[in-house]
Every structure is written in C-alpha cells, then in structure tokens.
Design a protein around this motif. Structure first.
Motif, PDB file in Angstrom:
ATOM      1  N   LEU A 327     -13.990  -8.635  43.284  1.00 26.14           N
ATOM      2  CA  LEU A 327     -12.739  -8.243  43.938  1.00 26.14           C
ATOM      3  C   LEU A 327     -12.914  -8.219  45.457  1.00 26.14           C
ATOM      4  O   LEU A 327     -12.040  -8.669  46.203  1.00 26.14           O
ATOM      5  N   PHE A 331     -10.757 -10.390  48.094  1.00 26.16           N
ATOM      6  CA  PHE A 331      -9.994  -9.770  49.175  1.00 26.16           C
ATOM      7  C   PHE A 331     -10.463 -10.281  50.539  1.00 26.16           C
ATOM      8  O   PHE A 331      -9.649 -10.522  51.430  1.00 26.16           O
ATOM      9  N   ARG A 334      -8.956 -13.564  51.183  1.00 22.35           N
ATOM     10  CA  ARG A 334      -7.523 -13.486  51.444  1.00 22.35           C
ATOM     11  C   ARG A 334      -7.233 -12.926  52.831  1.00 22.35           C
ATOM     12  O   ARG A 334      -6.308 -13.356  53.506  1.00 22.35           O
ATOM     13  N   ILE A 364      -7.957  -0.234  42.470  1.00 23.20           N
ATOM     14  CA  ILE A 364      -7.986  -1.523  43.162  1.00 23.20           C
ATOM     15  C   ILE A 364      -7.148  -1.487  44.430  1.00 23.20           C
ATOM     16  O   ILE A 364      -7.506  -2.103  45.439  1.00 23.20           O
ATOM     17  N   ARG A 365      -6.051  -0.743  44.410  1.00 24.71           N
ATOM     18  CA  ARG A 365      -5.217  -0.660  45.610  1.00 24.71           C
ATOM     19  C   ARG A 365      -6.006  -0.066  46.771  1.00 24.71           C
ATOM     20  O   ARG A 365      -5.928  -0.537  47.906  1.00 24.71           O
ATOM     21  N   GLU A 368      -8.643  -2.631  47.933  1.00 23.51           N
ATOM     22  CA  GLU A 368      -7.987  -3.698  48.691  1.00 23.51           C
ATOM     23  C   GLU A 368      -7.669  -3.238  50.111  1.00 23.51           C
ATOM     24  O   GLU A 368      -7.909  -3.963  51.084  1.00 23.51           O
ATOM     25  N   ASN A 369      -7.150  -2.019  50.235  1.00 21.18           N
ATOM     26  CA  ASN A 369      -6.831  -1.498  51.561  1.00 21.18           C
ATOM     27  C   ASN A 369      -8.080  -1.330  52.414  1.00 21.18           C
ATOM     28  O   ASN A 369      -8.062  -1.600  53.623  1.00 21.18           O
ATOM     29  N   PHE A 372      -9.264  -4.755  53.481  1.00 21.35           N
ATOM     30  CA  PHE A 372      -8.304  -5.292  54.451  1.00 21.35           C
ATOM     31  C   PHE A 372      -8.548  -4.697  55.838  1.00 21.35           C
ATOM     32  O   PHE A 372      -8.660  -5.417  56.830  1.00 21.35           O
TER      33      PHE A 372
END
Length: 502
Positions: A327, A331, A334, A364-365, A368-369, A372
């Motif tokens: 993951l 990320f 991306r 996962i949220r 991801e943050n 990012f």
C-alpha cells in the motif's frame, strides 16, 4: 491564492496573539470563539475561504476532538493544526488519529506556527490538484486495483468477485477507513452495471430531518425550503448501484421506507402523489455491529435481514500488516510529483519498518494521508522516519529504526492475479548452502518476505527446478508457487537452464 487561516480558540487573548502572528506572516485571518462557531465557519457560506484551521483542543462545549469528529462526518477536508498545552501528548495522539494535520505546543513561536501553516498549505494545494486530476481521469475500479498480500483480504476479493456476478444486496462491514467504499466500487466495476451510475450516500453525515428527502426525493413546496423538485439518490442510481455508507445511522422512520424500497423497488418522494419505480443494485456498509443494534431495538430486524443477504467483512489494517509495504508503494507512486526534477524514489527500510510496527487505528485512510503528507513535504528522494513525526513518536522504542527492513523503491507493474500488486524483489545477501540467515548484517531479524523469497529459491535449487516437488515440499499449491515467483520477479525456467548449462 491561498484562503484565510481560521483560528478556533475560546481564549480571546490567545486568539489575538494567533491573529497577529498569522497576519504578520502574510495570511488573512478569521476567528471563532469556540467549536460550534468554528464548525459553522467551515461548513457555512464562507467555507471556501478557509484553507487551514488552527484549533485549540481544550474548549468548553464542543472541544477540539469533537470538532475533528464533526469535520470527518461532514466530509470537511481542511487541514487542521491543533494547539495543546505542554504535556498533553495523549490528547495530541487522539487528535492525530481523528485527522489533525499537525500540532503546536502553546505558546507556539511564530516560526513554528509559520512552518506548520506553510506545510499545511502545500499539502492542501497538491491534494486539490490530485482531486481535480482524479475527477478528470474518471475510470472504473476493479479488483485488480486492490493491492493486497493478505489471505484475509484475498478472501474479501473472492467474495466480492462472486457478489459482482449477481444482483443481491450486499452488506460490507468493517472499521472506518478500511476501504469499504473501494470494495463496493470494485464490485460495481466487475459486474454488469459497470457502465451505470455509482451513487454514494453517507447516511451518518445527513441531518435526520433531511435523510428521507435526500434518499427518496421531494416535490417542490413539500416542506419549508423545498424551492425546487429533487429526484433523490435512489432515482439518481436508477439502473446502477446505490452505496449507502454508515447504514446503521439511519433514523427508525427512514428505515421503514428503505425496507419498502428494497423489497418492492419503489420509493415515495416527500410530497409526491405517486411512487417511483427504481432498478438499483444496493450495497450497504457500516462500521457498527448491526446485529447488536437490532438487539438494542435501534435497527429494524426485518431490514437487517434484507440488507445482510451477502455479508463481506473487511479486516482492519492492523490484522493484515503484510499489506502495508505494498500500500505504501502504491501511495508513493500516486503521490510523488511526476516532474523530472522532483520525484520520490523510495522509502527507507527504517521508515517502512516503523509504518509496519504502527497499529493504524484510522486504517488505510490514515496510512494514505500519512504517505501523502510525507511525499509532499519530503526534501529528499527517499522517505525517511523524519517525514513521519507523529508515527515515529508513537512507535519509537518498539522497533529498531536504524535499518529494520530493506529499502523499498517505487512499485512495479501489477501482476495478472486479481487484487495482487507486485513488489520489487529485495536484494538479499547469499546464505551458506542449505541454510537460511535469520538475521541481517546489522543483527536485526529479517522480514518474512525476504526469508520466504530465499526459501523458495533454495527449494527450487535443491529439487532441480521440479516445481511440483517444490510446491509439495513448501506446502503450497503450484498456482500459488508460480504466483509468488512472478511477484518476486523470478524466472525459474531461466534459472534451471543456467544450472543445466553449468
């Protein structure tokens, strides 16, 4: 041009100090004297003017944590810098878990405050561009886009693929942030309705008095404020898929109408004189225990059994940590800026180990943050532990952050197996013949992935490339063995020919 900085603090002296610091650094400042007022500023007519929020955690009435929770429920994505008094680390951790971007300790220096604001504005700008690019790209999601190495998630994918071939109602259960909507979109994208509308409704974010109107529609003049006719989400999703998130938050009176809509395929718009026929694929989701809500008399039993025809449980990230490296790589790929002069090339082994050691309550949220933010703010080409300060503060001391895992580069192209993403093969030191090294050169325990790869290579060599025997001795099926070989980038035929030639 960046919008204003919203300062939410019940202390008038602190508000004035922050306003002065924000204005001096060249930003416009807005002020709110409490949580309710701050939330109204973020959710009202002037919401677009706010780019960053500076939020005090300790306030009477609606405190900082309550504001963060309300922002999440309403889908407000403005970055938040929380303020805390010295020694409030537990509160800070709770704030970060609820979506805070950064924190400052009172009294914050102008330099520290400006650095936090600059970072938040930078992240917000990149995030806005990414959202615009995503809207332009569009596209249909399938199970091939779900990266996993977890047996539990592979089971989710298998169930989702079976569900996609039918039209029965599906209930997706799991904690917030585990990817329930992604699973729902993959089901839609893998079925006959893939080219039809996919309409989402967060039932927990709609005021109780508007739920019925938003779901089933209303006629003009049917209630105060109904100046126009509204078709409703069921009609919008006609011929496609309706995804009802947080279904457990529906009021009891709306549950009755939802039951009829599911049973008969008909909805009654508020103020309407006739029912409207709809043809939809219904997928519901919840982070709550619906069966317990039924026992408590909060959720209708007949509706529960109508929705729970095909249940799918999505496990939390802490129960499938083997997915974290893949993951993270996805990320990174991306989020990394695409320009030739600025691109994240990888993540250090220490940083990856740290991310794998953390429990990720936001799932996962939250991961991801975190990736990012790190990708946007990183100065170098490799993400290190320094780019994850909040995570580091919580796991330091539980994992060796010197070099616990091999460095990881950007992700490779996905393999053919649905839902599985390939990773670059780790570079391993050669063990003594017939033995596996348990520790790396620094004395740290090697990762399971590295040991697995080495065991497969040893078995292929030991049994002279006889893949049936290799699979039998490893206790796995041949298809699983070939999938793993492909994931690790191993050409067993080439290796066998090399041995024969030698």
């Amino acid at each position: 041009m960046a919008g204003a900085i919203l300062i939410v603090d019940d202390d008038p002296v602190q508000r004035r100090l922050l306003e002065a610091a924000v204005t001096k650094s060249g930003h416009a400042a807005l002020a709110a004297d409490g949580g309710e007022a701050g939330l109204a500023a973020m959710d009202g007519p002037g919401a677009r003017e706010v780019s960053v929020v500076i939020l005090d955690l300790a306030m009477p009435g609606l405190d900082g944590i309550g504001v963060l929770k309300a922002m999440r429920e309403r889908g407000i994505g403005i970055p938040v810098i929380v303020q805390t008094a010295q020694g409030g680390i537990e509160t800070v951790v709770s704030a970060m878990r609820h979506g805070a971007f950064d924190f400052v300790v009172k009294p914050a220096s102008p330099e520290r405050l400006q650095a936090a604001i600059a970072a938040a504005l930078k992240v917000e700008a990149v995030e806005g561009e990414m959202k615009r690019a995503a809207r332009r790209a569009g596209g249909v999601l399938t199970f091939k886009e779900l990266a996993t190495r977890s047996p539990a998630m592979e089971r989710v994918i298998r169930l989702g693929q079976k569900a996609a071939s039918s039209n029965i109602p599906i209930l997706i259960e799991g904690e917030s942030g585990v990817g329930k909507e992604m699973v729902a979109r993959a089901i839609q994208g893998s079925g006959e309705r893939r080219a039809r509308p996919f309409v989402t409704v967060n039932c927990g974010a709609i005021p109780d008095n508007l739920v019925e109107s938003i779901l089933f529609g209303h006629e003009k003049g049917s209630f105060t404020g109904a100046t126009e006719r509204h078709t409703g989400k069921f009609v919008e999703a006609h011929s496609g898929t309706l995804f009802l998130d947080e279904i457990g938050d529906l009021p009891p009176d709306v549950q009755v109408k939802l039951l009829r809509a599911v049973q008969d395929g008909e909805v009654d718009p508020v103020g309407g004189r006739a029912t409207v026929r709809v043809d939809i694929r219904l997928i519901s989701a919840t982070h709550r225990d619906l069966l317990q809500l039924v026992k408590d008399g909060v959720f209708r039993e007949d509706l529960f059994y109508r929705l729970n025809v095909f249940p799918i449980f999505v496990p939390p990230l802490r129960e499938r940590k083997e997915d974290i490296p893949y993951l993270v790589r996805r990320f990174m790929d991306r989020f990394a800026p695409a320009g030739p002069h600025r691109r994240i090339q990888g993540i250090s082994g220490a940083a990856l180990a740290m991310l794998c050691a953390y429990d990720w309550p936001g799932n996962i949220r939250q991961l991801e943050n975190a990736v990012f933010r790190a990708s946007v703010l990183a100065e170098g080409e490799v993400l290190t532990v320094e780019e994850f300060p909040q995570i580091r503060a919580q796991v330091e001391g539980t994992v060796d952050l010197t070099q616990a895992m091999p460095e990881a580069g950007p992700p490779a192209a996905p393999v053919e197996a649905a839902g599985v993403e390939a990773a670059p093969a780790p570079v391993l030191s050669q063990p003594r013949p017939g033995l596996l090294e348990a520790l790396d050169e620094r004395g740290n325990v090697r990762s399971l992935a590295a040991v697995e790869l080495e065991m497969i290579k040893l078995a292929i060599d030991h049994y002279n490339g006889q893949m049936s025997e290799v699979a039998r001795r490893l206790g796995i099926g041949r298809s699983t063995l070939y999938r793993k070989l492909k994931e690790y980038g191993i050409d067993h035929e080439a290796g066998r020919l090399d041995r024969l030639a030698s």
